[in-house]
Motif scaffolding. Sequence first.
Motif, PDB file in Angstrom:
ATOM      1  N   PRO A   1      -7.605  -2.501  -3.753  1.00  0.00           N
ATOM      2  CA  PRO A   1      -8.868  -3.199  -3.487  1.00  0.00           C
ATOM      3  C   PRO A   1      -9.616  -3.607  -4.751  1.00  0.00           C
ATOM      4  CG  PRO A   1      -8.627  -1.309  -2.027  1.00  0.00           C
ATOM      5  CD  PRO A   1      -7.498  -1.233  -3.003  1.00  0.00           C
ATOM      6  N   ALA A   2      -9.620  -2.748  -5.784  1.00  0.00           N
ATOM      7  CA  ALA A   2     -10.338  -3.081  -7.021  1.00  0.00           C
ATOM      8  C   ALA A   2      -9.730  -4.290  -7.710  1.00  0.00           C
ATOM      9  CB  ALA A   2     -10.319  -1.881  -7.977  1.00  0.00           C
ATOM     10  N   THR A   3      -8.418  -4.444  -7.597  1.00  0.00           N
ATOM     11  CA  THR A   3      -7.707  -5.524  -8.276  1.00  0.00           C
ATOM     12  C   THR A   3      -7.679  -6.801  -7.450  1.00  0.00           C
ATOM     13  OG1 THR A   3      -6.329  -3.866  -9.367  1.00  0.00           O
ATOM     14  CG2 THR A   3      -5.527  -6.116  -9.410  1.00  0.00           C
ATOM     15  N   ASP A   4      -7.647  -6.666  -6.132  1.00  0.00           N
ATOM     16  CA  ASP A   4      -7.594  -7.840  -5.255  1.00  0.00           C
ATOM     17  C   ASP A   4      -8.966  -8.492  -5.053  1.00  0.00           C
ATOM     18  OD1 ASP A   4      -4.896  -8.102  -4.657  1.00  0.00           O
ATOM     19  OD2 ASP A   4      -4.983  -6.657  -3.014  1.00  0.00           O
ATOM     20  N   THR A   5      -9.986  -7.685  -4.876  1.00  0.00           N
ATOM     21  CA  THR A   5     -11.289  -8.204  -4.445  1.00  0.00           C
ATOM     22  C   THR A   5     -11.940  -9.090  -5.497  1.00  0.00           C
ATOM     23  OG1 THR A   5     -11.595  -6.224  -3.093  1.00  0.00           O
ATOM     24  CG2 THR A   5     -13.539  -7.579  -3.514  1.00  0.00           C
ATOM     25  N   PHE A   6     -11.998  -8.608  -6.712  1.00  0.00           N
ATOM     26  CA  PHE A   6     -12.711  -9.343  -7.768  1.00  0.00           C
ATOM     27  C   PHE A   6     -11.790  -9.943  -8.827  1.00  0.00           C
ATOM     28  CE2 PHE A   6     -15.636  -5.999  -6.221  1.00  0.00           C
ATOM     29  CZ  PHE A   6     -16.604  -6.831  -5.668  1.00  0.00           C
ATOM     30  N   GLY A   7     -10.512  -9.687  -8.712  1.00  0.00           N
ATOM     31  CA  GLY A   7      -9.558 -10.275  -9.654  1.00  0.00           C
ATOM     32  C   GLY A   7      -8.929  -9.228 -10.552  1.00  0.00           C
ATOM     33  N   ARG A   8      -7.825  -9.643 -11.186  1.00  0.00           N
ATOM     34  CA  ARG A   8      -7.081  -8.713 -12.045  1.00  0.00           C
ATOM     35  C   ARG A   8      -7.929  -8.274 -13.247  1.00  0.00           C
ATOM     36  NH1 ARG A   8      -4.527  -8.962  -7.455  1.00  0.00           N
ATOM     37  NH2 ARG A   8      -2.444  -9.893  -7.461  1.00  0.00           N
ATOM     38  N   ARG A   9      -8.746  -9.166 -13.783  1.00  0.00           N
ATOM     39  CA  ARG A   9      -9.561  -8.833 -14.955  1.00  0.00           C
ATOM     40  C   ARG A   9     -10.564  -7.729 -14.625  1.00  0.00           C
ATOM     41  NH1 ARG A   9     -12.829 -13.521 -16.859  1.00  0.00           N
ATOM     42  NH2 ARG A   9     -13.338 -13.556 -14.634  1.00  0.00           N
ATOM     43  N   TRP A  10     -11.255  -7.861 -13.482  1.00  0.00           N
ATOM     44  CA  TRP A  10     -12.248  -6.861 -13.104  1.00  0.00           C
ATOM     45  C   TRP A  10     -11.587  -5.540 -12.724  1.00  0.00           C
ATOM     46  CZ3 TRP A  10     -17.207  -6.718 -14.154  1.00  0.00           C
ATOM     47  CH2 TRP A  10     -17.862  -7.920 -14.465  1.00  0.00           C
ATOM     48  N   GLY A  11     -10.352  -5.609 -12.237  1.00  0.00           N
ATOM     49  CA  GLY A  11      -9.603  -4.380 -11.998  1.00  0.00           C
ATOM     50  C   GLY A  11      -9.370  -3.630 -13.302  1.00  0.00           C
ATOM     51  N   MET A  12      -8.949  -4.358 -14.336  1.00  0.00           N
ATOM     52  CA  MET A  12      -8.742  -3.734 -15.646  1.00  0.00           C
ATOM     53  C   MET A  12     -10.055  -3.200 -16.206  1.00  0.00           C
ATOM     54  SD  MET A  12      -5.890  -6.098 -17.591  1.00  0.00           S
ATOM     55  CE  MET A  12      -6.663  -7.699 -17.340  1.00  0.00           C
ATOM     56  N   PHE A  13     -11.135  -3.966 -16.048  1.00  0.00           N
ATOM     57  CA  PHE A  13     -12.440  -3.566 -16.578  1.00  0.00           C
ATOM     58  C   PHE A  13     -12.927  -2.273 -15.922  1.00  0.00           C
ATOM     59  CE2 PHE A  13     -17.064  -3.505 -16.569  1.00  0.00           C
ATOM     60  CZ  PHE A  13     -17.376  -3.804 -17.897  1.00  0.00           C
ATOM     61  N   SER A  14     -12.869  -2.220 -14.603  1.00  0.00           N
ATOM     62  CA  SER A  14     -13.370  -1.033 -13.898  1.00  0.00           C
ATOM     63  C   SER A  14     -12.525   0.196 -14.232  1.00  0.00           C
ATOM     64  CB  SER A  14     -13.398  -1.277 -12.385  1.00  0.00           C
ATOM     65  OG  SER A  14     -12.093  -1.584 -11.902  1.00  0.00           O
TER      66      SER A  14
ATOM     67  N   PHE B   1      -8.027   9.008 -12.326  1.00  0.00           N
ATOM     68  CA  PHE B   1      -8.485   8.017 -11.344  1.00  0.00           C
ATOM     69  C   PHE B   1      -8.518   6.625 -11.979  1.00  0.00           C
ATOM     70  CE2 PHE B   1     -11.394   5.613  -8.763  1.00  0.00           C
ATOM     71  CZ  PHE B   1     -11.266   6.118  -7.474  1.00  0.00           C
ATOM     72  N   GLY B   2      -9.086   6.532 -13.187  1.00  0.00           N
ATOM     73  CA  GLY B   2      -9.167   5.238 -13.865  1.00  0.00           C
ATOM     74  C   GLY B   2      -7.809   4.695 -14.260  1.00  0.00           C
ATOM     75  N   VAL B   3      -6.911   5.586 -14.697  1.00  0.00           N
ATOM     76  CA  VAL B   3      -5.568   5.152 -15.105  1.00  0.00           C
ATOM     77  C   VAL B   3      -4.827   4.537 -13.923  1.00  0.00           C
ATOM     78  CG1 VAL B   3      -3.291   5.995 -15.838  1.00  0.00           C
ATOM     79  CG2 VAL B   3      -5.336   6.693 -17.086  1.00  0.00           C
ATOM     80  N   ALA B   4      -5.029   5.071 -12.718  1.00  0.00           N
ATOM     81  CA  ALA B   4      -4.370   4.516 -11.529  1.00  0.00           C
ATOM     82  C   ALA B   4      -4.752   3.059 -11.325  1.00  0.00           C
ATOM     83  CB  ALA B   4      -4.742   5.336 -10.298  1.00  0.00           C
ATOM     84  N   ILE B   5      -6.009   2.717 -11.581  1.00  0.00           N
ATOM     85  CA  ILE B   5      -6.471   1.326 -11.390  1.00  0.00           C
ATOM     86  C   ILE B   5      -5.889   0.423 -12.467  1.00  0.00           C
ATOM     87  CG2 ILE B   5      -8.499  -0.175 -11.309  1.00  0.00           C
ATOM     88  CD1 ILE B   5     -10.085   2.213 -10.211  1.00  0.00           C
ATOM     89  N   THR B   6      -5.933   0.865 -13.731  1.00  0.00           N
ATOM     90  CA  THR B   6      -5.381   0.020 -14.804  1.00  0.00           C
ATOM     91  C   THR B   6      -3.868  -0.118 -14.672  1.00  0.00           C
ATOM     92  OG1 THR B   6      -5.169   1.918 -16.321  1.00  0.00           O
ATOM     93  CG2 THR B   6      -7.216   0.665 -16.414  1.00  0.00           C
ATOM     94  N   ALA B   7      -3.201   0.923 -14.127  1.00  0.00           N
ATOM     95  CA  ALA B   7      -1.748   0.875 -13.962  1.00  0.00           C
ATOM     96  C   ALA B   7      -1.330  -0.110 -12.883  1.00  0.00           C
ATOM     97  CB  ALA B   7      -1.209   2.267 -13.639  1.00  0.00           C
ATOM     98  N   SER B   8      -2.247  -0.504 -12.019  1.00  0.00           N
ATOM     99  CA  SER B   8      -1.974  -1.541 -11.013  1.00  0.00           C
ATOM    100  C   SER B   8      -2.410  -2.915 -11.507  1.00  0.00           C
ATOM    101  CB  SER B   8      -2.691  -1.216  -9.704  1.00  0.00           C
ATOM    102  OG  SER B   8      -2.210  -0.015  -9.146  1.00  0.00           O
ATOM    103  N   ALA B   9      -3.601  -2.973 -12.091  1.00  0.00           N
ATOM    104  CA  ALA B   9      -4.142  -4.267 -12.525  1.00  0.00           C
ATOM    105  C   ALA B   9      -3.395  -4.816 -13.739  1.00  0.00           C
ATOM    106  CB  ALA B   9      -5.626  -4.112 -12.861  1.00  0.00           C
ATOM    107  N   GLY B  10      -3.005  -3.945 -14.675  1.00  0.00           N
ATOM    108  CA  GLY B  10      -2.360  -4.392 -15.907  1.00  0.00           C
ATOM    109  C   GLY B  10      -1.054  -5.134 -15.681  1.00  0.00           C
TER     110      GLY B  10
END
Length: 543
Positions: free
Chosen positions: A112-125, A155-164
């Motif tokens: 959801p973090a990567t899809d909703t606002f885009g790949r860039r915002w997924g990496m940022f969050s 928790f944060g690494v999981a998001i960057t590992a998907s968005a990156g």
Amino acid sequence: MEEDKKDSVLAHREDAGVQVKAVQNVAFADANQKQQPSLLTRRMFMLYGCLLVATFNSCINGYDGSLMGSINSYEQYRAYFGFPLSGGTPSTGIVYAIYTIGNLVGSFAAGPATDTFGRRWGMFSGALIIIIGTIVQATCTNLGGFMGGRFVLGFGVAITASAGPAYVSEMAHPTFRGTMTAVYNTFWFIGGIPGTFVPYGTSTIIGSNSWRIPVWVQMTFSGVVLVFCLLLPETPRWLMANDRHEDALAVMAKYHGEGDRNSPIVRLEYREMLEDISVTGSDKRWWDYRELFNTPEVRYRTMLVLAIGFFGQWSGNGPVSYYYPQMLAGAGITSNQTQLLLQGFQNVVSFVGAVFGAVMCDRWGRRPQFLVSTAIVIVIFAIITALNATNIAFVDGVQTARNGSQAKAEIAIIFIFGFVFAAGYTPLQGLYPVECLRYESRAKGMGFYNFWVNIAGFYNTFVTGIAFTGAGWKYYFLFIFWDCLEFAFIYFFFVETKNRTLEELTEIFRGRDRVKRSIRKTEVVLQGAAGVTEVLAEKAPVV
């Protein structure tokens, strides 16, 4: 008739710019031949800069993996938190596990973090959460604070590992997507190498700064991502999925078409995205994971993603070095600093292997790269099993290497294993899953992939020691058997994904005989800027 046509073409091969070539996809080969993209243009270097920022997400995980293995051996770290000065305990195991638990929980937020606002915002969050977790860790005064920081970090690494990796694969130039995306996971070692050498440098500092300084350094890579990721262009696929066609065309023209929105590759990409990407897909619904399972096509894709997740963790890359401390002692290497130095050099050797594999992946193909490296790993495991069987013995109740020369030989083989595994698996662990997933399920699918990678890693962390305690070196037989199963599964089920755009892979996954269709090639005539001028014949696949 087809042979006559081919002979006619071959008879005129001396004509300027005419060649006969077997290609995976005719439309893609035609666009490439017409455009003749170069790796050394100004706009291509701008693309490298974008991909580099996203690739730093991989460094974050690599640094933590090496960091904790290093500082866990510090007397200063163990004394500060009240751990025994030698040996593992449930408490030291929980410190490792809490990071994994954070990663597991974060995997559900990654899509959801990567899809909703885009790949860039997924990496940022993700990067912001990692920095918060690092600060909590580095400033803590008790074990609870340290573990809380590690949970937030995971928790944060999981998001960057998907968005990156999603960003890199979707932004990479389609002609060079294999290598550009494969490089992503090799940067694990760009994080892993300083994750060993920084603690090596601080290991002699008296007091808690010996381990706090390496923890503070953990902010470096996430800080780079946080500062620069919002300056990057959004991926054209996310823009197309959100009905921003003009913006998508502008990005593709700038980074894939040398500024020309009518370039052959840009036109091909745009047409395929228009046909393949839905503006009402499950990526618009944060709770909807059905597109990972709702058709035979996507179930097959998900099966491959799940397989590479487990294969990358259970091929023996951790247990292979289980007796490493005994081998070091048998070789006369007892200094903690020297052991940290060797660990650092092992990361360097693995990094060289990973870069080699990334550079060669488009030449070899994904299937041969997996198959050959797995076969070599099986042979290496057989050798290591024999060495341990004849060299490990109990002396006064302690497992010891009896022969120093044999111990040195095993240390060398462990280094070779690191090179081979890194060359075969490391580049493809970041590349193959994103290639297998459709756009609509790519971010959630990478979160799903990350979840199961952590489950597999959790097993390695808590079961390996128990298994070796019970079975000793005989536990290696399980990995020889498992790697043989991996080889068979890869041979019969893994499709070839090289030399196609991400959207062209859909034609492989639909229908039956997916493996055969993925390796089938078509012979065409290529003639300079005219591209494909004639289709000669379809070549029978060699599985």
